[in-house]
Scaffold this active site. Structure first.
Site, PDB file in Angstrom:
ATOM      1  N   HIS A   1       0.854  -1.186   0.000  1.00  0.00           N
ATOM      2  CA  HIS A   1       0.000   0.000   0.000  1.00  0.00           C
ATOM      3  C   HIS A   1       0.892   1.239   0.000  1.00  0.00           C
ATOM      4  O   HIS A   1       1.377   1.687   1.044  1.00  0.00           O
ATOM      5  CB  HIS A   1      -0.895  -0.019   1.232  1.00  0.00           C
ATOM      6  CG  HIS A   1      -2.063   0.923   1.134  1.00  0.00           C
ATOM      7  ND1 HIS A   1      -2.133   1.960   0.229  1.00  0.00           N
ATOM      8  CD2 HIS A   1      -3.229   0.988   1.855  1.00  0.00           C
ATOM      9  CE1 HIS A   1      -3.281   2.604   0.379  1.00  0.00           C
ATOM     10  NE2 HIS A   1      -3.965   2.041   1.362  1.00  0.00           N
TER      11      HIS A   1
ATOM     12  N   HIS B   1      -2.678   6.890  -0.894  1.00  0.00           N
ATOM     13  CA  HIS B   1      -3.642   7.494   0.035  1.00  0.00           C
ATOM     14  C   HIS B   1      -3.024   8.178   1.251  1.00  0.00           C
ATOM     15  O   HIS B   1      -3.655   8.266   2.305  1.00  0.00           O
ATOM     16  CB  HIS B   1      -4.670   6.445   0.479  1.00  0.00           C
ATOM     17  CG  HIS B   1      -5.387   5.803  -0.654  1.00  0.00           C
ATOM     18  ND1 HIS B   1      -6.216   4.715  -0.508  1.00  0.00           N
ATOM     19  CD2 HIS B   1      -5.383   6.083  -1.995  1.00  0.00           C
ATOM     20  CE1 HIS B   1      -6.700   4.348  -1.688  1.00  0.00           C
ATOM     21  NE2 HIS B   1      -6.204   5.177  -2.602  1.00  0.00           N
TER      22      HIS B   1
ATOM     23  N   TYR C   1      -0.460   7.342   3.211  1.00  0.00           N
ATOM     24  CA  TYR C   1       0.145   6.562   4.291  1.00  0.00           C
ATOM     25  C   TYR C   1       1.674   6.589   4.136  1.00  0.00           C
ATOM     26  O   TYR C   1       2.204   7.291   3.283  1.00  0.00           O
ATOM     27  CB  TYR C   1      -0.448   5.155   4.306  1.00  0.00           C
ATOM     28  CG  TYR C   1      -1.950   5.199   4.573  1.00  0.00           C
ATOM     29  CD1 TYR C   1      -2.431   5.680   5.784  1.00  0.00           C
ATOM     30  CD2 TYR C   1      -2.869   4.818   3.595  1.00  0.00           C
ATOM     31  CE1 TYR C   1      -3.797   5.777   6.025  1.00  0.00           C
ATOM     32  CE2 TYR C   1      -4.232   4.901   3.835  1.00  0.00           C
ATOM     33  CZ  TYR C   1      -4.692   5.387   5.046  1.00  0.00           C
ATOM     34  OH  TYR C   1      -6.037   5.498   5.285  1.00  0.00           O
TER      35      TYR C   1
ATOM     36  N   ARG D   1       0.173  -0.570  -4.888  1.00  0.00           N
ATOM     37  CA  ARG D   1      -0.968   0.347  -5.017  1.00  0.00           C
ATOM     38  C   ARG D   1      -0.455   1.777  -4.952  1.00  0.00           C
ATOM     39  O   ARG D   1       0.259   2.163  -4.013  1.00  0.00           O
ATOM     40  CB  ARG D   1      -1.955   0.106  -3.867  1.00  0.00           C
ATOM     41  CG  ARG D   1      -3.146   1.098  -3.829  1.00  0.00           C
ATOM     42  CD  ARG D   1      -4.318   0.562  -4.574  1.00  0.00           C
ATOM     43  NE  ARG D   1      -5.471   1.458  -4.536  1.00  0.00           N
ATOM     44  CZ  ARG D   1      -6.530   1.290  -3.738  1.00  0.00           C
ATOM     45  NH1 ARG D   1      -6.564   0.296  -2.865  1.00  0.00           N
ATOM     46  NH2 ARG D   1      -7.570   2.109  -3.826  1.00  0.00           N
TER      47      ARG D   1
ATOM     48  N   ARG E   1     -11.005  10.581  -9.337  1.00  0.00           N
ATOM     49  CA  ARG E   1     -12.383  10.832  -8.926  1.00  0.00           C
ATOM     50  C   ARG E   1     -12.757  10.056  -7.668  1.00  0.00           C
ATOM     51  O   ARG E   1     -13.919   9.995  -7.281  1.00  0.00           O
ATOM     52  CB  ARG E   1     -13.354  10.468 -10.050  1.00  0.00           C
ATOM     53  CG  ARG E   1     -13.427   8.983 -10.375  1.00  0.00           C
ATOM     54  CD  ARG E   1     -14.617   8.706 -11.294  1.00  0.00           C
ATOM     55  NE  ARG E   1     -14.688   7.304 -11.684  1.00  0.00           N
ATOM     56  CZ  ARG E   1     -14.238   6.833 -12.811  1.00  0.00           C
ATOM     57  NH1 ARG E   1     -13.653   7.630 -13.673  1.00  0.00           N
ATOM     58  NH2 ARG E   1     -14.360   5.545 -13.108  1.00  0.00           N
TER      59      ARG E   1
ATOM     60  N   ARG F   1     -17.063  -0.198  -2.424  1.00  0.00           N
ATOM     61  CA  ARG F   1     -18.369  -0.079  -1.772  1.00  0.00           C
ATOM     62  C   ARG F   1     -19.414  -1.009  -2.374  1.00  0.00           C
ATOM     63  O   ARG F   1     -20.253  -1.564  -1.660  1.00  0.00           O
ATOM     64  CB  ARG F   1     -18.835   1.374  -1.843  1.00  0.00           C
ATOM     65  CG  ARG F   1     -18.045   2.314  -0.950  1.00  0.00           C
ATOM     66  CD  ARG F   1     -18.222   3.757  -1.362  1.00  0.00           C
ATOM     67  NE  ARG F   1     -17.640   3.984  -2.680  1.00  0.00           N
ATOM     68  CZ  ARG F   1     -17.742   5.130  -3.350  1.00  0.00           C
ATOM     69  NH1 ARG F   1     -18.414   6.123  -2.819  1.00  0.00           N
ATOM     70  NH2 ARG F   1     -17.182   5.272  -4.539  1.00  0.00           N
TER      71      ARG F   1
END
Length: 555
Positions: free
Chosen positions: A272, A275, A277, A324, A364, A417
């Site tokens: 990861h 985002h 981190y 990622r 997005r 989701r």
């Protein structure tokens, strides 16, 4: 379900049909010959014994035939369902790019609908629970699929949320092994995502209340806030800048976590590096203000990630490592002055490692601040620069995914989701079925069922519908029985009463019936009581709700 399952269901169907025919033939035989052994009885007993034996044998055989017929009906239904699913792959392959097969490292995928890594905060004390086994098994509904786990901490200092899992202890590895075995038993593959949150943490999550670590001393600014164990939010804690000699230690923590993932049986790992981190904090010049070999130039800022990938590749082998990235996102205050150049330089370097895939988030992507606005940027330049399989994620619908695969924009699409609320999402995409709506309020709770494993699959919805239809049939039969009962009682009252007291006797009978029925709770009694005491039409709400709950076996 596969072809073997379909054939097995067909065989069971044929066997049950044969049994039903045999039982029906035996019933006919008993009807004709049930009096054979009564020829030796006296004439006074002959008729009585004959009736008793016929009644007993008919009851027994009718019950057996009814049971066989019911089982026959259910097997026939299951066979029809498996037959439909069996033909699904062939149909979807022709018309839906999401169901084109794909080879990812040593994994042969039957479709390209990937479960995205999703933090769910259900790992009590940082250890996966039995609910994790159920959760991931549910999302392995279509064989040949790929699942990516929620992010796993590589060390005790790597946490930033309550009840998120790790993969650095024996208990954690053993717990994840149960998940992996269950997913593999369903014919799917599973990747373990590894992370270290860095400064995206709070003192309360750090050993001995220490400061979180990062390449910088600067904390994440508002509006981004840390979620505390008590459910409240607070500013992110001010981090401690890592010393140069500490960084190789964290690199080795990632390598050890990758080794543990393979011990647990995972098919590979995903680093990861997105985002905001820890790894992303090294990459973005809006955060990384170091002046050593891990800061400043593109080469230096990318060094930390490249060292991690190199060590993991050396540990578990080429083709089982993936990364990622989110170069165009500012989540957790992670900004860069030139994200395009950063990503292109990094992708050029990552090409040398022959990754299983590169996983990149669309700009997005919806953040905690609400839906992000569409931008003129997209991932095409990164897709063109990467030489391996390219996985895109971030707000994709079924149609978006089909379009992206068809025109070569991406090789794989990960869904978050939509997969939360639709455990059989690939099947629904193949059938273009309606989707369950997700409940955001349950995304990050610690409940082991609500909002986690209680979203129904298509099969469960079908079973629930069948159950309700059977209840409606029972309701209709109860209405008919009630009408017949009222008629019989009316005839009895009228026959036994004088003409001048018939109305009073009928009223007394009805009141007596009401009193005797008020303590009964069966569906038939409730319906009958309703009809004798109310003039309004019967509604489901008139019956205790417990009568209409889905059976536990169907959940």
């Amino acid at each position: 379900m596969n072809l073997c399952c379909w054939k097995s269901s067909k065989i069971q169907l044929l066997v049950l049909e044969t049994k039903r025919w045999e039982l029906e033939a035996e019933i006919r035989f008993h009807r004709i010959h049930c009096g054979v052994r009564t020829n030796y009885l006296t004439s006074s007993r002959k008729k009585q014994v004959e009736e008793e034996e016929e009644e007993e044998s008919m009851d027994t055989m009718s019950a057996a035939a009814a049971a066989a017929s019911e089982q026959h009906r259910r097997i026939h239904q299951a066979a029809a369902a498996t037959s439909s699913i069996c033909d699904l792959t062939e149909i979807a392959t022709k018309h839906n790019p999401l169901f084109w097969s794909c080879e990812v490292g040593s994994m042969n995928l039957s479709h390209r609908v990937v479960l995205a890594p999703l933090t769910r905060c259900r790992a009590l004390d940082s250890v996966p629970q039995a609910a994790h086994v159920e959760y991931y098994t549910q999302r392995a509904a279509v064989p040949g699929g790929l699942l990516i786990t929620e992010a796993n901490a590589v060390a005790p200092e790597a946490f930033g949320l309550c009840h998120t899992p790790g993969i650095y202890t024996e208990d954690q590895v053993e717990a994840w092994a149960k998940v992996v075995d269950a997913v593999h038993a369903k014919g799917c593959f599973i990747i373990c995502q590894l992370w270290h949150v860095g400064r995206a943490s709070h003192f309360c999550y750090q050993p001995d209340g220490a400061a979180p670590v990062s390449p910088t001393r600067n904390a994440i600014k508002r509006p981004f806030l840390a979620k505390l164990p008590n459910g409240k939010v607070d500013d992110y804690s001010e981090p401690r800048a890592l010393a140069t000699q500490e960084i190789p230690v964290i690199v080795q923590q990632f390598r050890r976590a990758a080794r543990n993932a393979i011990i647990a049986g995972f098919d590979g790992v995903e680093v990861h590096a997105a985002h905001g981190y820890l790894v992303d904090q090294f990459l973005k010049d809006g955060i990384n203000d170091r002046i050593d070999q891990y800061g400043g130039s593109l080469e230096n800022r990318c060094r930390f990630l490249l060292e991690i990938v190199e060590q993991i590749n050396a540990e578990i082998g080429a083709g089982r490592t993936s990364v990622r990235l989110s170069p165009l996102m500012d989540h957790n205050d992670a900004v860069d002055s030139n994200p395009a150049d950063l990503a292109l330089y990094l992708i050029k370097k990552l090409n040398d490692f022959k990754l299983a895939y590169l996983h990149v988030t669309e700009p997005r992507f919806h953040t905690v601040l609400g839906p992000a606005k569409e931008t003129d940027h997209n991932l095409q330049i990164y897709r063109d620069a990467f030489h391996g399989l390219f996985m895109a994620t971030g707000g994709y619908t079924r149609e978006d995914g089909m379009r992206a695969i068809r025109r070569g924009y991406a090789d794989l699409i990960s869904y978050g989701r939509l997969f939360i609320s639709n455990p059989d999402l690939p099947l629904r995409f193949a059938l273009n079925s309606t989707l369950n709506k997700y409940d955001r309020s349950t995304f990050y709770t610690h409940d082991q069922r609500s909002g986690y494993t209680d979203y129904p699959s298509l099969f469960q919805l079908q079973q629930q519908q069948q159950y309700l239809e059977e209840e409606e049939e029972e309701e209709a039969s109860c209405h008919a029985a009630a009408d017949h009962g009222r008629f019989v009682r009316s005839v009895t009252v009228d026959h036994g009463a004088q003409s001048n007291t018939a109305a009073a006797a009928s009223t007394k009978s009805t009141v007596s019936f009401r009193r005797s029925s008020s303590n009964m709770i069966s569906l038939q009694d409730q319906l009958l009581l309703h009809q004798t005491t109310s003039s309004k039409p019967f509604e489901l709400g008139d019956v205790p709700k417990s009568k209409f709950k889905t059976p536990a076996a169907l959940l």
